[in-house]
Design a protein around this motif. Structure first.
Motif, PDB file in Angstrom:
ATOM      1  N   ARG A 152     -46.555 -11.829 -46.271  1.00  0.00           N
ATOM      2  CA  ARG A 152     -47.505 -12.082 -47.362  1.00  0.00           C
ATOM      3  C   ARG A 152     -47.429 -13.535 -47.822  1.00  0.00           C
ATOM      4  O   ARG A 152     -48.450 -14.155 -48.118  1.00  0.00           O
ATOM      5  N   PHE A 153     -46.224 -14.078 -47.888  1.00  0.00           N
ATOM      6  CA  PHE A 153     -46.052 -15.475 -48.285  1.00  0.00           C
ATOM      7  C   PHE A 153     -46.739 -16.405 -47.289  1.00  0.00           C
ATOM      8  O   PHE A 153     -47.415 -17.358 -47.686  1.00  0.00           O
ATOM      9  N   THR A 158     -37.297  -4.334 -43.690  1.00  0.00           N
ATOM     10  CA  THR A 158     -38.751  -4.188 -43.603  1.00  0.00           C
ATOM     11  C   THR A 158     -39.428  -4.822 -44.813  1.00  0.00           C
ATOM     12  O   THR A 158     -40.444  -5.511 -44.680  1.00  0.00           O
ATOM     13  N   ASN A 159     -38.863  -4.618 -45.985  1.00  0.00           N
ATOM     14  CA  ASN A 159     -39.416  -5.211 -47.198  1.00  0.00           C
ATOM     15  C   ASN A 159     -39.344  -6.737 -47.143  1.00  0.00           C
ATOM     16  O   ASN A 159     -40.303  -7.422 -47.521  1.00  0.00           O
ATOM     17  N   LEU A 182     -27.845   3.160 -42.904  1.00  0.00           N
ATOM     18  CA  LEU A 182     -28.701   2.551 -41.891  1.00  0.00           C
ATOM     19  C   LEU A 182     -30.165   2.586 -42.314  1.00  0.00           C
ATOM     20  O   LEU A 182     -30.905   1.602 -42.132  1.00  0.00           O
ATOM     21  N   LEU A 183     -30.612   3.693 -42.878  1.00  0.00           N
ATOM     22  CA  LEU A 183     -31.987   3.800 -43.355  1.00  0.00           C
ATOM     23  C   LEU A 183     -32.236   2.823 -44.505  1.00  0.00           C
ATOM     24  O   LEU A 183     -33.275   2.166 -44.550  1.00  0.00           O
ATOM     25  N   PHE A 184     -31.284   2.707 -45.423  1.00  0.00           N
ATOM     26  CA  PHE A 184     -31.413   1.758 -46.526  1.00  0.00           C
ATOM     27  C   PHE A 184     -31.502   0.323 -45.995  1.00  0.00           C
ATOM     28  O   PHE A 184     -32.339  -0.456 -46.444  1.00  0.00           O
ATOM     29  N   GLY A 185     -30.653  -0.017 -45.045  1.00  0.00           N
ATOM     30  CA  GLY A 185     -30.698  -1.360 -44.450  1.00  0.00           C
ATOM     31  C   GLY A 185     -32.016  -1.630 -43.754  1.00  0.00           C
ATOM     32  O   GLY A 185     -32.571  -2.725 -43.855  1.00  0.00           O
ATOM     33  N   LEU A 186     -32.547  -0.645 -43.050  1.00  0.00           N
ATOM     34  CA  LEU A 186     -33.838  -0.790 -42.377  1.00  0.00           C
ATOM     35  C   LEU A 186     -34.956  -0.990 -43.390  1.00  0.00           C
ATOM     36  O   LEU A 186     -35.846  -1.831 -43.190  1.00  0.00           O
ATOM     37  N   MET A 187     -34.915  -0.260 -44.496  1.00  0.00           N
ATOM     38  CA  MET A 187     -35.940  -0.413 -45.522  1.00  0.00           C
ATOM     39  C   MET A 187     -35.869  -1.794 -46.172  1.00  0.00           C
ATOM     40  O   MET A 187     -36.905  -2.414 -46.432  1.00  0.00           O
ATOM     41  N   VAL A 188     -34.673  -2.302 -46.419  1.00  0.00           N
ATOM     42  CA  VAL A 188     -34.523  -3.632 -47.018  1.00  0.00           C
ATOM     43  C   VAL A 188     -35.068  -4.691 -46.068  1.00  0.00           C
ATOM     44  O   VAL A 188     -35.808  -5.593 -46.480  1.00  0.00           O
TER      45      VAL A 188
END
Length: 129
Positions: free
Chosen positions: A35-36, A27-28, A19-25
């Protein structure tokens, strides 16, 4: 004594890690899209400045080559430098600088001063750092 090895705690840790990995992806991805969008906004503002400068250049075209014109707008400034390419054409370098930003939009074109028209046009955008 019971044979308790504890399988719930490692499974909870694995699920929390995914879940933390998915949240970080996510967010990125969100930050990249943000930015785009900001970069696109700067490019569009620079393009608008260049186009406004071109229109003002054609209206206020100098009578001689090798001159510099400077136009100021609410979003930034446009500088146009004319150089002689041939007897019937000028090479014009345009630079648009956005206020409060390091973004610069550059364009060059060949201009026919006798017919007041642009013959060939190309541009590039970059961020001066």
């Amino acid at each position: 004594m019971r044979n308790d090895r504890g399988f719930v705690y490692p499974i909870v840790l694995i699920i929390c890690t995914f879940l933390l990995f998915g949240l970080m992806v996510q967010t990125n991805v969100y930050l990249q899209e943000k930015r785009f969008a900001v970069e696109q906004q700067f490019i569009l503002k620079g393009d608008t400045l260049i186009q406004r400068g071109l229109v003002d250049f054609i209206v206020h075209a100098p009578s001689t080559e090798n001159s510099t014109l400077f136009f100021s707008y609410e979003d930034g400034t446009v500088t146009l430098i004319t150089m002689s390419k041939s007897e019937t054409e000028w090479k014009v370098a345009a630079t648009a600088e956005l206020l409060g930003s390091t973004h610069v939009r550059r364009a060059q074109f060949y201009y026919d001063p006798y017919h007041h028209r642009i013959i060939e046009y190309w541009e590039v955008s970059k961020r001066d750092e």
